[in-house]
Design a protein around this motif. Structure first.
Motif, PDB file in Angstrom:
ATOM      1  N   HIS A  96       0.826  -1.208   0.000  1.00 25.48           N
ATOM      2  CA  HIS A  96       0.000   0.000   0.000  1.00 25.48           C
ATOM      3  C   HIS A  96       0.857   1.254   0.000  1.00 25.48           C
ATOM      4  O   HIS A  96       0.570   2.225  -0.702  1.00 25.48           O
ATOM      5  N   ALA A  97       1.933   1.260   0.799  1.00 25.35           N
ATOM      6  CA  ALA A  97       2.790   2.443   0.890  1.00 25.35           C
ATOM      7  C   ALA A  97       3.395   2.800  -0.456  1.00 25.35           C
ATOM      8  O   ALA A  97       3.648   3.967  -0.748  1.00 25.35           O
ATOM      9  N   SER A  98       3.630   1.801  -1.299  1.00 22.67           N
ATOM     10  CA  SER A  98       4.230   2.068  -2.603  1.00 22.67           C
ATOM     11  C   SER A  98       3.284   2.840  -3.510  1.00 22.67           C
ATOM     12  O   SER A  98       3.708   3.401  -4.514  1.00 22.67           O
ATOM     13  N   ALA A  99       1.983   2.869  -3.169  1.00 19.28           N
ATOM     14  CA  ALA A  99       1.017   3.604  -3.983  1.00 19.28           C
ATOM     15  C   ALA A  99       0.972   5.082  -3.622  1.00 19.28           C
ATOM     16  O   ALA A  99       0.304   5.866  -4.288  1.00 19.28           O
ATOM     17  N   LEU A 100       1.674   5.482  -2.559  1.00 23.06           N
ATOM     18  CA  LEU A 100       1.671   6.866  -2.105  1.00 23.06           C
ATOM     19  C   LEU A 100       2.896   7.602  -2.622  1.00 23.06           C
ATOM     20  O   LEU A 100       3.999   7.057  -2.658  1.00 23.06           O
ATOM     21  N   LEU A 101       2.698   8.845  -3.009  1.00 24.23           N
ATOM     22  CA  LEU A 101       3.818   9.690  -3.405  1.00 24.23           C
ATOM     23  C   LEU A 101       4.463  10.331  -2.181  1.00 24.23           C
ATOM     24  O   LEU A 101       5.670  10.538  -2.138  1.00 24.23           O
ATOM     25  N   LEU A 102       3.639  10.664  -1.188  1.00 25.13           N
ATOM     26  CA  LEU A 102       4.138  11.266   0.046  1.00 25.13           C
ATOM     27  C   LEU A 102       4.220  10.212   1.145  1.00 25.13           C
ATOM     28  O   LEU A 102       3.397   9.297   1.200  1.00 25.13           O
ATOM     29  N   ASP A 103       5.188  10.379   2.019  1.00 23.21           N
ATOM     30  CA  ASP A 103       5.346   9.449   3.141  1.00 23.21           C
ATOM     31  C   ASP A 103       4.418   9.893   4.271  1.00 23.21           C
ATOM     32  O   ASP A 103       4.851  10.463   5.276  1.00 23.21           O
ATOM     33  N   VAL A 104       3.128   9.628   4.099  1.00 22.32           N
ATOM     34  CA  VAL A 104       2.122  10.026   5.089  1.00 22.32           C
ATOM     35  C   VAL A 104       2.342   9.324   6.428  1.00 22.32           C
ATOM     36  O   VAL A 104       2.201   9.956   7.485  1.00 22.32           O
TER      37      VAL A 104
END
Length: 268
Positions: free
Chosen positions: A39-47
């Motif tokens: 899932h984290a790989s789908a984010l551009l920002l490190d939320v």
């Protein structure tokens, strides 16, 4: 940092969290590097990193520093809301982490929630309602309230809350307007016995000018509110009801008609 020692990363995060109130938006716009699962790989920002920094800051931060962090997180949310891979529960968790030392107006939170709903039209109805609870209708400015009432993305509950809030504000405006009108009412006829007359004080020219300026400002606010609340006349046919199901209740219709009458009375 990819491949960095875990203990070193934790130490760096702890230091950054303590100074979060000094950070700029650019400093916290840290890109995700794919760690943290699929899932984290789908984010551009490190939320998730921003969440950890927030938690670390809240353990010690407060006062004016918390207010600065609240503003920073609002700006960060405005960017993160556009993330296609950001799940509603993650967005809500970050939004609720904003320190309570928020400004009187809540337009920033309304704006980021609206941005998220616009960027994620396919989220479930219950998720939409949950995100809408982040908005405090009592703190919205006239401009935000005007937008919210006519916003098809907002759940019906939010629209009704805004209407009730503006209804209360109009009641206060009506009381102030009546109070000012009473000050301008003609004085009673002179008493035949001057000795019985009560001592009075005429307001100064400056006080009169200030009062006139305040009344003009209030009338401008009412005019803008009426633009917002005139949508109540079309309540049964608003798109939001066709989108989310259901028709306005008797209570909602009553609030709308009452507010409309008060708007007209104040502008008379």
């Amino acid at each position: 940092m990819v491949g960095a020692d875990a203990a070193l990363m934790q130490d760096l995060e702890a230091r950054a969290a303590r100074r979060l109130d000094q950070a700029t938006l650019g400093a916290v716009m840290i890109p995700a590097f794919g760690h943290g699962g699929e899932h984290a790989s789908a984010l551009l920002l490190d939320v998730p990193l921003m969440m950890r920094l927030m938690r670390g800051f809240l353990k010690e931060g407060g006062g004016a520093a918390a207010a600065r962090v609240a503003k920073l997180v609002d700006m960060y949310l405005a960017e993160a809301a556009l993330e296609a891979g950001l799940r509603p529960v993650e967005f809500e968790e970050l939004a609720r982490a904003v320190p309570a030392h928020a400004p009187p107006a809540d337009d920033a939170m309304y704006s980021v929630v609206d941005t998220y709903l616009k960027a994620h039209p396919g989220i479930a109805k219950e998720e939409r309602k949950s995100l809408a609870r982040l908005i405090d209708a009592r703190k919205l400015t006239v401009e935000a309230a005007t937008h919210a009432v006519q916003n098809e993305r907002m759940p019906v509950r939010v629209v009704v809350q805004v209407l009730f809030s503006e209804h209360d504000k109009l009641n206060r405006l009506a009381e102030l307007s009546a109070s000012f009108s009473g000050q301008r009412s003609p004085s009673p006829s002179p008493s035949p016995n001057p000795a019985l007359e009560l001592p009075g004080r005429c307001p100064s020219k400056r006080e009169v000018l200030v009062q006139h300026h305040e009344v003009r400002r209030l009338r401008d606010d009412v005019a803008r509110l009426q633009v917002c609340l005139s949508a109540c006349l079309e309540f049964p046919s608003l798109h939001m009801y066709t989108n989310f199901g259901g028709a306005p209740t008797d209570a909602e219709t009553y609030v709308c008609s009452t507010v409309q009458v008060q708007c007209s009375a104040l502008q008379a």
